[in-house]
Scaffold this motif. Structure first.
Motif, PDB file in Angstrom:
ATOM      1  N   PRO A 130       0.806  -1.225   0.000  1.00 33.93           N
ATOM      2  CA  PRO A 130       0.000   0.000   0.000  1.00 33.93           C
ATOM      3  C   PRO A 130       0.840   1.275   0.000  1.00 33.93           C
ATOM      4  O   PRO A 130       0.433   2.280  -0.588  1.00 33.93           O
ATOM      5  CB  PRO A 130      -0.813  -0.127   1.297  1.00 33.93           C
ATOM      6  N   LEU A 131       2.012   1.252   0.651  1.00 37.96           N
ATOM      7  CA  LEU A 131       2.865   2.443   0.650  1.00 37.96           C
ATOM      8  C   LEU A 131       3.401   2.723  -0.752  1.00 37.96           C
ATOM      9  O   LEU A 131       3.477   3.884  -1.179  1.00 37.96           O
ATOM     10  CB  LEU A 131       4.014   2.269   1.646  1.00 37.96           C
ATOM     11  N   ILE A 132       3.776   1.675  -1.462  1.00 32.41           N
ATOM     12  CA  ILE A 132       4.224   1.854  -2.851  1.00 32.41           C
ATOM     13  C   ILE A 132       3.088   2.413  -3.695  1.00 32.41           C
ATOM     14  O   ILE A 132       3.282   3.340  -4.504  1.00 32.41           O
ATOM     15  CB  ILE A 132       4.718   0.511  -3.426  1.00 32.41           C
ATOM     16  N   ASP A 133       1.887   1.883  -3.498  1.00 30.90           N
ATOM     17  CA  ASP A 133       0.735   2.347  -4.276  1.00 30.90           C
ATOM     18  C   ASP A 133       0.382   3.795  -3.970  1.00 30.90           C
ATOM     19  O   ASP A 133      -0.238   4.478  -4.792  1.00 30.90           O
ATOM     20  CB  ASP A 133      -0.474   1.445  -4.006  1.00 30.90           C
ATOM     21  N   ASP A 134       0.776   4.286  -2.791  1.00 27.04           N
ATOM     22  CA  ASP A 134       0.551   5.685  -2.437  1.00 27.04           C
ATOM     23  C   ASP A 134       1.630   6.609  -2.990  1.00 27.04           C
ATOM     24  O   ASP A 134       1.593   7.822  -2.749  1.00 27.04           O
ATOM     25  CB  ASP A 134       0.493   5.838  -0.912  1.00 27.04           C
ATOM     26  N   GLY A 135       2.601   6.038  -3.693  1.00 23.50           N
ATOM     27  CA  GLY A 135       3.631   6.861  -4.325  1.00 23.50           C
ATOM     28  C   GLY A 135       4.925   6.978  -3.549  1.00 23.50           C
ATOM     29  O   GLY A 135       5.824   7.714  -3.969  1.00 23.50           O
ATOM     30  N   HIS A 136       5.051   6.276  -2.433  1.00 24.30           N
ATOM     31  CA  HIS A 136       6.292   6.327  -1.657  1.00 24.30           C
ATOM     32  C   HIS A 136       7.355   5.439  -2.296  1.00 24.30           C
ATOM     33  O   HIS A 136       7.040   4.453  -2.974  1.00 24.30           O
ATOM     34  CB  HIS A 136       6.036   5.869  -0.218  1.00 24.30           C
ATOM     35  N   GLN A 137       8.597   5.779  -2.058  1.00 23.83           N
ATOM     36  CA  GLN A 137       9.724   4.957  -2.514  1.00 23.83           C
ATOM     37  C   GLN A 137      10.100   4.036  -1.369  1.00 23.83           C
ATOM     38  O   GLN A 137      10.525   4.495  -0.308  1.00 23.83           O
ATOM     39  CB  GLN A 137      10.899   5.852  -2.916  1.00 23.83           C
ATOM     40  N   VAL A 138       9.932   2.733  -1.561  1.00 22.61           N
ATOM     41  CA  VAL A 138      10.056   1.771  -0.468  1.00 22.61           C
ATOM     42  C   VAL A 138      11.106   0.719  -0.791  1.00 22.61           C
ATOM     43  O   VAL A 138      11.178   0.207  -1.914  1.00 22.61           O
ATOM     44  CB  VAL A 138       8.699   1.073  -0.189  1.00 22.61           C
ATOM     45  N   ARG A 139      11.902   0.387   0.210  1.00 20.05           N
ATOM     46  CA  ARG A 139      12.871  -0.709   0.088  1.00 20.05           C
ATOM     47  C   ARG A 139      12.773  -1.590   1.319  1.00 20.05           C
ATOM     48  O   ARG A 139      12.559  -1.088   2.441  1.00 20.05           O
ATOM     49  CB  ARG A 139      14.297  -0.170  -0.035  1.00 20.05           C
TER      50      ARG A 139
END
Length: 529
Positions: A33-42
């Motif tokens: 969900p964080l990726i889908d909100d536009g955040h850059q996640v690793r």
């Protein structure tokens, strides 16, 4: 927002002994969900190695995140390691927001915020929606270096705990997620080739349902999920098939406490997965009474790919089962094992030591009962009370012999037994394992089973047992530090917290007089100060 999610290395035997590793489903569920909100996640999976603290900090510095999220499925025993990472991160990344989640911090948020000032916010309960709201609030607060966490308005976000001035506060519990399919798992965060189980088979962890409707009073998971819910059976089967076809996943390890609660939903899932025509293996846990209920469906279980169920029997003494409100029965347990075997599915029986003050004769009787059950595999655990469960009150006055909280992982004796010293408890545990796994009947199944898939499964588990067995004895003799005059359970952990056992607000659908659902409503609501 640049976000780093860390899966900390865990000291548990199950993490350190096998050559296989499974991906952290809970963290992937937050990441999607964080990726889908536009955040850059690793995702940084520090279980590999395991990574030393210096390497974790070096990786974090290289990524330069604005926020770091840490959580672990074995969160009580994993808490000391997570704490060490938070302290080092604060030194290395003084401007980053440090967020903590999991079962342990959900309930121990007051103590965690008091003892670990490096942590900014705790996510309590299910994290998919709460983490989204939290990250969006932090991202909208301007440059992180220009604004203190205390100056960001967070009180409108359900399901978090943080500091307001010098006081730790918690918002109202988050509502249960009704549509579990609404939040995508961030599978793109992992390299599937790195994860395996069951002797090198490419594997992942999945979850059809959350929660459990039964009231076992020692369970630390039931209240965390609050209510049993399940994913859409057909969508779930399609996702498993896609992971097999696109990423070569051979085995799925179900994280559910009790996926088979709804016979109709479970049957729909089995039939949908069979229709996908994928050659996969499934392993997981369920209750013996569900297996007996589904005796006429077990051929579908096997056809869909099920090869082993862990049956949480916990004990063989009727009085103990009544004490812990297990709700099962010894006859049902035995019947479930027989039905699974008849349909080519392995059974693993769990037996928990220490619910009451056992004597030598109790261990002897338990071993004889287990032999009569005749499971394919056995797993012995030690009772580990959590203060948010009703069982904690029953154990509150018992003495703690293990002060190292990283050993509170169900594989170490943590409570004193008045009638049997720890060394003799260990002998009974190891003797029971050897008798169950090395009896002629068990050896024939392990090495001569006619089904090659089940034979490989039995051999792999036997191989793990031969490595774990001496490891546990070595730990007991040379590494574990027990105390004779330890505090009571209540003094060690604090006052009982079972009034807060349900971590989430229950959302139910209100129906109109015509019977048509109109809008969600909160069934119960608690504020926590």
């Amino acid at each position: 927002m640049r976000i780093l999610i860390i899966n900390p290395p865990h000291p548990a035997i199950g993490s350190r002994i096998p050559d296989d590793h499974l991906p952290p489903l809970g963290l992937l569920s937050i990441g999607g969900p964080l990726i889908d909100d536009g955040h850059q996640v690793r995702l940084l999976d520090a279980e590999f190695g395991p990574m030393p603290l210096t390497a974790i900090i070096r990786e974090a510095l290289a990524y330069a995140p604005e926020a770091v999220l840490i959580g672990h499925s074995g969160s009580t025993s994993g808490h000391p390691g997570a704490t060490a990472i938070f302290k080092a991160l604060r030194q290395a990344l003084p401007m980053a927001r440090l967020i903590y989640g999991g079962v342990f911090p959900t309930y121990h948020w007051r103590e965690v915020l008091a003892e670990v000032p490096e942590i900014d916010v705790i996510v309590r309960g299910e994290g998919e929606e709460t983490a989204r709201r939290l990250m969006n609030a932090l991202d909208g607060g301007g440059a992180l270096s220009d604004i203190a966490i205390e100056d960001i308005e967070l009180g409108h976000i359900p399901g978090i705990a943080y500091r307001r001035g010098f006081k730790a506060v918690a918002t109202i519990p988050a509502p249960t997620i009704q549509d579990l399919d609404a939040y995508r798992i961030g599978w793109e965060l992992i390299d599937f080739k790195r994860y395996s189980y069951w002797g090198g088979k490419r594997a992942v962890v999945v979850q059809f349902s959350r929660g459990c409707p039964h009231l076992c009073n020692y369970c630390g998971q039931r209240g965390f999920w609050t209510r049993w819910r399940h994913r859409d059976p057909r969508k779930f089967a399609a996702e498993l098939a896609r992971l097999h076809r696109e990423h070569g996943v051979e085995l799925f390890n179900f994280a559910d406490e009790n996926p088979t609660v709804s016979r109709s939903a479970w049957k729909t899932f089995l039939e949908a997965l069979i229709a996908e025509k994928v050659n996969v293996l499934l392993v997981g846990s369920t209750r013996a009474d569900d297996i007996v209920r589904d005796a006429d469906l077990l051929h579908l279980y096997r056809k869909a790919g099920w090869i082993r169920f862990l049956l949480g029997m916990e004990n063989t003494d009727p009085a103990t089962l009544k004490l812990i409100q297990k709700g099962g029965g010894t006859a049902t347990d035995r019947k479930a094992i027989q039905e699974l075997r008849r349909n080519g599915i392995l059974s693993m029986a769990t037996w928990v030591v220490g619910f009451e003050e056992e004597r030598d004769r109790d261990y002897w009787r338990g071993m004889r009962h287990l032999l009569a059950y005749d499971p394919d595999q056995i797993q012995l655990l030690y009772v580990t009370p959590h203060r948010w469960t009703p069982y904690f009150r029953l154990a509150a006055n018992r003495r703690v012999i293990q002060l190292d909280r990283s050993r509170w992982d169900y594989k170490h004796q943590v409570l004193a037994t008045r009638h049997v010293p720890p060394w003799r408890v260990l002998i009974w545990v190891k003797l029971t394992e050897v008798v169950l796994q090395a009896r002629p009947k068990a050896l024939r199944r392990t090495y001569l089973h006619p089904d090659p898939v089940l034979r490989q499964s039995m051999r792999w588990y036997s191989q793990m047992g031969r490595r774990v067995w001496p490891f546990e004895i070595k730990n007991f003799l040379f590494r574990d530090r027990r105390t004779k005059g330890g505090p009571s359970v209540a003094a060690f952990w604090g006052a009982p917290q079972d009034a807060e056992e349900e971590a989430l607000q229950v959302v139910r659908t209100k129906a109109s007089p015509t019977g048509i659902a109109t809008r969600p409503a909160i069934e119960s609501r608690r504020s926590i100060g």
